[in-house]
Structures are given as structure tokens and as C-alpha cells.
Design an enzyme around this catalytic site. Structure first.
Site, PDB file in Angstrom:
ATOM      1  N   ASP A  51      34.480 104.436 -22.106  1.00 34.21           N
ATOM      2  CA  ASP A  51      33.244 103.874 -22.954  1.00 34.21           C
ATOM      3  C   ASP A  51      32.030 104.254 -22.139  1.00 34.21           C
ATOM      4  OD1 ASP A  51      35.196 102.808 -24.802  1.00 34.21           O
ATOM      5  OD2 ASP A  51      35.349 101.408 -23.311  1.00 34.21           O
ATOM      6  N   LYS A 106      30.571 109.409 -22.693  1.00 37.98           N
ATOM      7  CA  LYS A 106      31.216 110.849 -22.560  1.00 37.98           C
ATOM      8  C   LYS A 106      30.725 111.610 -23.935  1.00 37.98           C
ATOM      9  CE  LYS A 106      35.411 109.498 -21.859  1.00 37.98           C
ATOM     10  NZ  LYS A 106      35.119 108.246 -21.566  1.00 37.98           N
ATOM     11  N   GLY A 120      37.656 106.779 -28.560  1.00 38.01           N
ATOM     12  CA  GLY A 120      36.895 107.265 -29.307  1.00 38.01           C
ATOM     13  C   GLY A 120      35.496 107.859 -28.707  1.00 38.01           C
ATOM     14  N   HIS A 121      34.827 108.866 -29.424  1.00 41.16           N
ATOM     15  CA  HIS A 121      33.530 109.216 -28.810  1.00 41.16           C
ATOM     16  C   HIS A 121      32.610 109.220 -30.087  1.00 41.16           C
ATOM     17  CE1 HIS A 121      35.536 112.207 -25.526  1.00 41.16           C
ATOM     18  NE2 HIS A 121      35.630 110.773 -25.360  1.00 41.16           N
ATOM     19  N   GLN A 152      38.879 108.398 -22.398  1.00 43.19           N
ATOM     20  CA  GLN A 152      39.317 107.422 -21.602  1.00 43.19           C
ATOM     21  C   GLN A 152      38.458 107.355 -20.277  1.00 43.19           C
ATOM     22  OE1 GLN A 152      43.009 107.913 -22.463  1.00 43.19           O
ATOM     23  NE2 GLN A 152      43.404 106.272 -23.410  1.00 43.19           N
TER      24      GLN A 152
END
Length: 430
Positions: A13, A16, A40-41, A224
Site C-alpha cells: 500500500d 506503487k 490492489g493498485h 504487496q
């Protein structure tokens, strides 16, 4: 031509998605090399928000080849759903823009069921998984019973793979009080989606090696964060794959010599989702303020993230294990308005001062942070695009972070917007 690996240098988080998207302009290929759709991005492009889980960030940028490498575990149904969602946002994904390694392991429905059943056992300490089957799929990969993308191309092979997997899983399910998996139904479901998945399948190792020899720039996108690495993270509260930069090579089929620059993504404070030790966690108004200002809710799960002061000990450690050449410091603007800031410079473990996080989980839990204080700033840093736009106190904070982690800042992010970035060192400079 430089090939860049982007890794999270905390517990994930770190932002990225934005940094990878920013670097995409300089890359020809964007490759995911580990993890699953548990990470998630979030990308913000021209005011439009895209939330990606399985797909590489390059898919929303035209003219890029996006690759899902063999180090990833892939839920094929989720992938098709994500592709359909992006299509509804005007992003068309074709075999010319997306490639999946033929040896990529698949996450099947019984993996998620097993994940959730284990996490729901009250007698066992929770790991804090997303319940999406990532861990059980990696277990099957190591146990040599996983179904891979290439297996979808032959019914007889697929039947054999299903039978082998279910000998193991149905025994586990019986012990957990779950019904046996219907092998025939699973076979039908896989055969139904096989054509859609196989159209993207390719020998990624071969294609990437050819791209590299042709001088194309490859951006390796990690999911991650390094503190969730199965070997070097806060075990057992970790993910089931190697997250550190070395995995970029084995997770795509390129040799380690293909990596020219490692960029570690670092948030200007610290957050964590789920269970596990967190030395600098704040349970006070400052922690609440960081969470609210930073909108700290998981992209995948919506879970509230735990928040704390910047931990230089942990970042120094992850910079070492990933061989980080430079960091991208994100969310500096979240610290605007704090009168005083704290940075963790060491730990007190039962009276002993440590300059690293110990390996034993019980020792990790007993680590008390040793802080140094710095003055904050009242001015806004949001949207700053040059050092001249930053308050002097903010620059001092950034410079102190560099000193404590032993790694320079290459990029500085001051908002979710792609262009609100201060470039110090271009990772793609020839």
C-alpha cells in the site's frame, strides 16, 4: 537500456500503482512477477480512477505490452471480470497488449474456500489473509499438484491434473467439514473459460529475453511489500510468495543480470493491513489523523489500515534485502500540518538496542520503537513538482529519511495525480 524493478519497501500500500504508471512512459514492457489478486493498485489518470488487482498497471497505457509472469498465481475468472470492467472504462485488452506465461499457476474456487475455512478457525491464530486462495494455490505449486495455464489446452491433461489436486484437497476439506469438490463440474467450468485464457498465453520467458536482446525497456511490477515476503517478512504474518526484487528474475524467466535498477516504494509514514507486529503503530489521534488524511483503506478488501510513524529500521532492512538503488517517497502531503513528526531509528528489545527487526516473531512483538523528533510544517506540499515548492522542514524530513535508510530518494510523490512527482534521479536514465 535500463530494466527497472519496482518493489514495495514496507507492508504494501505504498503507492506503487502511481509510480509504476509514471514509469510506464519510459518502458516498453510492464511485467507482474509475483502475488495474486489479493493486492490492489489504484491509478488516477486524467481524473479517472482505475483499480487493478490481477492485471499489470501498463494495461491502461497504450503502446505497452503487459505481462503476467509465472511467479504470479492467477484466478482466471477474476482476470476475465477485471478485463470486462476495464473494457467498460474504455480500455480494450487484446493478446497484443496482454500476455500470460504458459506456466502460470491457476487459483481455483476450492483454493479460496480452503483459505477462508482456515482463517475462520477460532483455535488458530489469524494470519490476516484476504481469503482469495493465494496461499493454497502457492502450496499446490510447491506440492506439484497445481493446474497451470498451459494445462487448459488439453482435456486429458486437465482431467489428470484435477484428479491429482482433488486427492489432496478433498481429504483436507473432509477434515474441515467441507463437501468434496465436484470434479466434473470443475472440469466443465475450466473448459468453458479455457479459450478466453489461452488466447493470452505465451512463452513469456522467451518473449522477454527477445525483448531484452532487442534493447526494449522492461518494468517489473511487484505486488504487496517486502515486509510481507515469505522469507524476509514478519513471518507467519506474510504472503505466500517472495516479494523482494530477486523474485523479478525467477517470476518471469529472465536471469538476474536483466535487472539494472531497483526502485523501492516507501510511504512517508507506515501502514499495515491485517495481523502481525507493527512497532510504530499509533492508537491515538495522530494515528487516526494519518489514516483519515491518507485515505487508508485497502484497494482490494476495503479494510482499514493500521497507521504509524515512519520506521527507518524496517525500510533500511528492506532496502538491503531487495538491493534497492533508490526510493520513491510517497504521500509526503499526508504529513502536512503536523507540529512534530517522529521517525523510528532503532528498537528497544528487553533493554537491548537493535538496529534491525529480529527474526523471531515473539521478539518482533516485544520491540519498542526508539524515536527521534523533527519539526513538522504548516504549509501544503500537495501537488509540489519541484524542491522549490517544498517547505524547508519537509526537505529536512526527506533528507533525514535518506540518511537513516542509507538510500537516496529518486522520486518524490506529493499527490495521487501522476504529474505531481518530483524527479531526482531517473531510473531509466541510460
Amino acid at each position: 537500456m535500463a530494466n527497472v524493478v519496482v518493489v514495495g519497501a514496507q507492508w504494501g500500500d505504498e503507492g506503487k500503482g502511481k509510480i509504476v504508471d509514471w514509469l510506464c512512459e519510459r518502458a516498453d514492457v510492464v511485467a507482474r512477477f509475483q502475488g495474486g489478486h489479493n493486492a490492489g493498485h489504484t491509478l488516477v489518470i486524467d481524473g479517472k480512477v482505475y483499480k487493478l488487482h490481477a492485471l499489470p498497471s501498463g494495461v491502461v497505457r497504450g503502446g505497452k505490452l503487459s505481462v503476467i509472469g509465472n511467479g504470479v498465481v492467477l484466478d482466471p475468472w477474476h482476470l476475465l471480470s477485471e478485463i470486462e470492467t476495464l473494457r467498460g472504462q474504455g480500455v480494450e485488452i487484446t493478446p497484443e497488449t496482454l500476455m500470460i506465461a504458459e506456466n502460470t499457476p491457476l487459483i481455483l474456487p476450492f483454493h479460496g474456500e480452503l483459505d477462508r475455512a482456515r482463517e475462520g478457525q477460532t483455535a488458530v491464530a489469524k494470519i490476516g489473509t484476504t481469503g482469495r486462495g493465494i496461499g493454497p494455490a502457492y502450496e499446490d505449486k510447491v506440492g506439484r499438484r497445481v493446474i497451470r495455464v498451459a494445462d487448459l489446452g488439453d482435456r486429458a491433461t486437465l482431467e489428470t491434473r484435477i484428479d491429482r489436486a482433488l486427492v489432496h484437497h478433498n481429504a483436507l476439506r473432509a477434515g474441515l467439514g467441507l463437501p468434496a469438490v465436484d470434479a466434473d463440474a470443475l472440469l466443465r467450468d475450466l473448459l468453458a473459460i479455457a479459450p478466453e485464457i489461452l488466447r493470452f498465453a505465451a512463452p513469456v520467458w522467451k518473449v522477454l529475453n527477445e525483448k531484452r536482446r532487442a534493447g526494449k525497456r522492461i518494468l517489473f511490477e511487484g505486488a504487496q511489500g517486502a515486509l510481507l515476503d515469505v522469507d524476509f517478512g514478519t513471518y507467519p504474518f506474510v504472503t505466500s510468495s517472495n516479494v523482494i526484487a530477486g523474485q523479478a528474475a525467477t517470476g518471469t524467466g529472465l536471469g538476474p543480470g536483466a535487472v539494472d535498477y531497483v526502485l523501492g516504494i516507501v510511504k512517508a509514514y507506515t501502514t499495515r493491513v491485517g495481523e502481525g507486529p507493527f512497532p510504530t503503530e499509533l492508537q491515538d489521534d495522530d494515528g487516526q489523523r494519518l489514516g483519515e488524511r491518507g485515505h487508508e483503506f485497502g484497494t482490494t478488501t476495503g479494510r482499514k489500515r493500521r497507521c504509524g510513524w515512519f520506521d527507518a529500521v524496517l525500510v533500511r532492512q528492506t532496502c538491503a534485502t531487495s538491493g534497492v538503488n533508490g526510493i520513491a517517497l510517497t504521500k509526503l502531503d499526508v504529513l502536512d500540518g503536523f507540529e512534530r513528526l517522529r521517525i523510528c531509528t532503532g528498537y528497544d528489545l528487553d533493554g537491548q538496542v537493535l538496529d534491525h527487526l529480529p527474526t523471531a516473531s515473539d521478539a518482533q512483538a516485544r520491540c519498542v520503537p526508539i524515536y527521534e523528533e523533527m519539526p513538522g510544517w504548516s504549509e501544503s506540499t500537495e501537488g509540489a513538482r519541484s524542491w522549490a515548492d517544498l517547505p524547508a522542514a519537509a526537505i529536512k524530513y526527506v533528507r533525514r529519511v535518506e540518511e537513516l535508510i542509507g538510500c537516496p530518494v529518486a522520486l518524490l510523490s506529493t499527490s495521487p495525480e501522476r504529474e505531481d512527482t518530483i524527479l531526482v534521479t531517473d531510473p531509466y536514465a541510460d
